[in-house]
Motif scaffolding. Structure first.
Motif, PDB file in Angstrom:
ATOM      1  N   GLY A 114       0.114   3.340 -10.147  1.00 39.49           N
ATOM      2  CA  GLY A 114      -0.629   2.071 -10.228  1.00 39.49           C
ATOM      3  C   GLY A 114      -1.859   2.209 -11.109  1.00 39.49           C
ATOM      4  N   GLY A 115      -2.929   1.495 -10.747  1.00 42.60           N
ATOM      5  CA  GLY A 115      -4.201   1.625 -11.460  1.00 42.60           C
ATOM      6  C   GLY A 115      -4.176   1.122 -12.892  1.00 42.60           C
ATOM      7  N   GLU A 116      -3.242   0.215 -13.205  1.00 44.50           N
ATOM      8  CA  GLU A 116      -3.181  -0.278 -14.582  1.00 44.50           C
ATOM      9  C   GLU A 116      -4.381  -1.168 -14.910  1.00 44.50           C
ATOM     10  N   LEU A 117      -4.764  -1.128 -16.175  1.00 44.76           N
ATOM     11  CA  LEU A 117      -5.661  -2.144 -16.723  1.00 44.76           C
ATOM     12  C   LEU A 117      -4.762  -3.299 -17.161  1.00 44.76           C
ATOM     13  N   VAL A 118      -5.060  -4.515 -16.703  1.00 46.49           N
ATOM     14  CA  VAL A 118      -4.285  -5.681 -17.132  1.00 46.49           C
ATOM     15  C   VAL A 118      -5.209  -6.567 -17.952  1.00 46.49           C
ATOM     16  N   ILE A 119      -4.783  -6.893 -19.167  1.00 46.00           N
ATOM     17  CA  ILE A 119      -5.579  -7.760 -20.040  1.00 46.00           C
ATOM     18  C   ILE A 119      -4.879  -9.115 -20.123  1.00 46.00           C
ATOM     19  N   TYR A 120      -5.657 -10.199 -19.953  1.00 50.13           N
ATOM     20  CA  TYR A 120      -5.099 -11.549 -19.932  1.00 50.13           C
ATOM     21  C   TYR A 120      -5.493 -12.336 -21.169  1.00 50.13           C
ATOM     22  N   GLU A 121      -4.616 -13.257 -21.529  1.00 46.16           N
ATOM     23  CA  GLU A 121      -4.873 -14.161 -22.648  1.00 46.16           C
ATOM     24  C   GLU A 121      -6.005 -15.103 -22.216  1.00 46.16           C
ATOM     25  N   PRO A 122      -7.035 -15.286 -23.067  1.00 47.19           N
ATOM     26  CA  PRO A 122      -8.228 -16.020 -22.625  1.00 47.19           C
ATOM     27  C   PRO A 122      -7.958 -17.452 -22.149  1.00 47.19           C
ATOM     28  N   HIS A 123      -7.090 -18.208 -22.827  1.00 47.44           N
ATOM     29  CA  HIS A 123      -6.965 -19.630 -22.478  1.00 47.44           C
ATOM     30  C   HIS A 123      -5.873 -19.893 -21.456  1.00 47.44           C
ATOM     31  N   THR A 124      -4.771 -19.198 -21.593  1.00 44.62           N
ATOM     32  CA  THR A 124      -3.645 -19.478 -20.689  1.00 44.62           C
ATOM     33  C   THR A 124      -3.667 -18.584 -19.458  1.00 44.62           C
ATOM     34  N   GLY A 125      -4.401 -17.485 -19.505  1.00 46.87           N
ATOM     35  CA  GLY A 125      -4.388 -16.547 -18.385  1.00 46.87           C
ATOM     36  C   GLY A 125      -3.116 -15.715 -18.321  1.00 46.87           C
ATOM     37  N   LYS A 126      -2.273 -15.865 -19.334  1.00 49.17           N
ATOM     38  CA  LYS A 126      -1.017 -15.107 -19.383  1.00 49.17           C
ATOM     39  C   LYS A 126      -1.314 -13.617 -19.569  1.00 49.17           C
ATOM     40  N   GLU A 127      -0.510 -12.779 -18.918  1.00 50.73           N
ATOM     41  CA  GLU A 127      -0.724 -11.336 -19.068  1.00 50.73           C
ATOM     42  C   GLU A 127      -0.346 -10.888 -20.481  1.00 50.73           C
ATOM     43  N   LEU A 128      -1.267 -10.196 -21.138  1.00 58.39           N
ATOM     44  CA  LEU A 128      -0.996  -9.732 -22.502  1.00 58.39           C
ATOM     45  C   LEU A 128      -0.466  -8.310 -22.507  1.00 58.39           C
ATOM     46  N   THR A 129      -1.079  -7.467 -21.700  1.00 56.11           N
ATOM     47  CA  THR A 129      -0.624  -6.081 -21.668  1.00 56.11           C
ATOM     48  C   THR A 129      -1.072  -5.431 -20.363  1.00 56.11           C
ATOM     49  N   ARG A 130      -0.396  -4.357 -20.039  1.00 52.33           N
ATOM     50  CA  ARG A 130      -0.692  -3.564 -18.856  1.00 52.33           C
ATOM     51  C   ARG A 130      -0.760  -2.126 -19.329  1.00 52.33           C
ATOM     52  N   VAL A 131      -1.869  -1.449 -19.115  1.00 51.83           N
ATOM     53  CA  VAL A 131      -2.059  -0.109 -19.673  1.00 51.83           C
ATOM     54  C   VAL A 131      -2.168   0.900 -18.542  1.00 51.83           C
ATOM     55  N   LEU A 132      -1.324   1.928 -18.597  1.00 47.45           N
ATOM     56  CA  LEU A 132      -1.458   3.022 -17.629  1.00 47.45           C
ATOM     57  C   LEU A 132      -2.647   3.885 -18.051  1.00 47.45           C
ATOM     58  N   PRO A 133      -3.473   4.325 -17.105  1.00 54.43           N
ATOM     59  CA  PRO A 133      -4.689   5.068 -17.468  1.00 54.43           C
ATOM     60  C   PRO A 133      -4.431   6.546 -17.761  1.00 54.43           C
ATOM     61  N   GLU A 134      -3.499   6.800 -18.656  1.00 53.39           N
ATOM     62  CA  GLU A 134      -3.083   8.170 -18.974  1.00 53.39           C
ATOM     63  C   GLU A 134      -4.118   8.870 -19.870  1.00 53.39           C
ATOM     64  N   MET A 135      -4.332  10.130 -19.593  1.00 52.74           N
ATOM     65  CA  MET A 135      -5.296  10.939 -20.339  1.00 52.74           C
ATOM     66  C   MET A 135      -5.161  10.738 -21.857  1.00 52.74           C
ATOM     67  N   GLY A 136      -6.280  10.435 -22.496  1.00 48.13           N
ATOM     68  CA  GLY A 136      -6.301  10.314 -23.951  1.00 48.13           C
ATOM     69  C   GLY A 136      -6.034   8.923 -24.487  1.00 48.13           C
TER      70      GLY A 136
END
Ligand code: OGA
Ligand code: MN
Length: 201
Positions: A144-166
């Motif tokens: 778990g622990g993903e960073l989720v970034i949302y589209e500013p106007h629609t709130g749609k999920e843009l990406t989910r990033v695993l907090p992997e080293m580097g």
């Protein structure tokens, strides 16, 4: 650490994920540095109304000070190169960089928020570009622990990033709502913001 990052997507999309942004040795020295410090509960709010708000975020942090942390110099040099490159290509007028280590215990979170609001009267200048470098070896999707970034106007999920080293994430601070989902493991990162030069008004 030669500057080889292609930043074009940062400005077409407003965000960019760079896997393996640093060598293992550099990451290890950052991780070693981190162990020397005591983390304190993080706060939220603007400079004049900072408060502890554990319904929004539960992580712990400590701020980096370049003068007392020689081992992070490489990292700060690299971020300085990003700053120059961004200014050269995209005229963002980035001026200053501040960063802190953050530690999320299992179950900790940081709910959806925006890192900055445009404010021409802010005497410190505004946060314009956010950076997060992750320091977690062998992070698995089930951790778990993903960073989720949302589209500013629609709130749609843009990406989910695993907090992997580097992995290094950059995004425009005033634009993108984002959140940190709870993790099953301790989750550590180095999070920072480039500010613009304060305007004289
Ligand atoms: C923050 C933040 C994201 C992360 O500290 O403001 O959004 O992935 N962190 O740790
Ligand atoms: Mn944030």
């Amino acid at each position: 650490m030669a500057f080889k990052v292609n930043l074009r997507a940062l400005f077409s999309e407003g965000w960019l994920v760079i896997p393996c942004a640093f060598s293992e040795a550099e990451l290890l020295s950052l991780i070693a540095e981190r162990l020397n410090h005591e983390y304190r509960p993080a706060h939220i709010g603007r400079d004049d109304s900072i408060r502890l708000e554990q319904s929004v975020r539960t992580d712990k942090i400590f701020w980096l000070n370049a003068n007392v942390d020689p081992v992070v110099e490489n990292y700060l040099t690299f971020m300085g190169e990003i700053r120059e490159e961004v200014n050269r290509q995209f005229f963002l007028g980035l001026f200053d960089y501040e960063c802190h280590f953050a530690r999320f215990e299992p179950g900790d979170f940081y709910k959806t928020h925006v890192d900055a609001f445009a404010d021409v009267r802010n005497p410190r200048g505004n946060r314009k570009l956010s950076s997060v470098l992750y320091l977690n070896k062998d992070w698995q999707p089930e951790d778990g622990g993903e960073l989720v970034i949302y589209e500013p106007h629609t709130g749609k999920e843009l990406t989910r990033v695993l907090p992997e080293m580097g992995t290094l994430v950059l995004f425009l601070s005033e634009e993108f709502p984002h959140e940190v989902l709870p993790a099953r493991r301790v989750r550590q990162s180095l999070t920072g913001w480039f500010r613009n030069r304060p305007e004289r008004v």
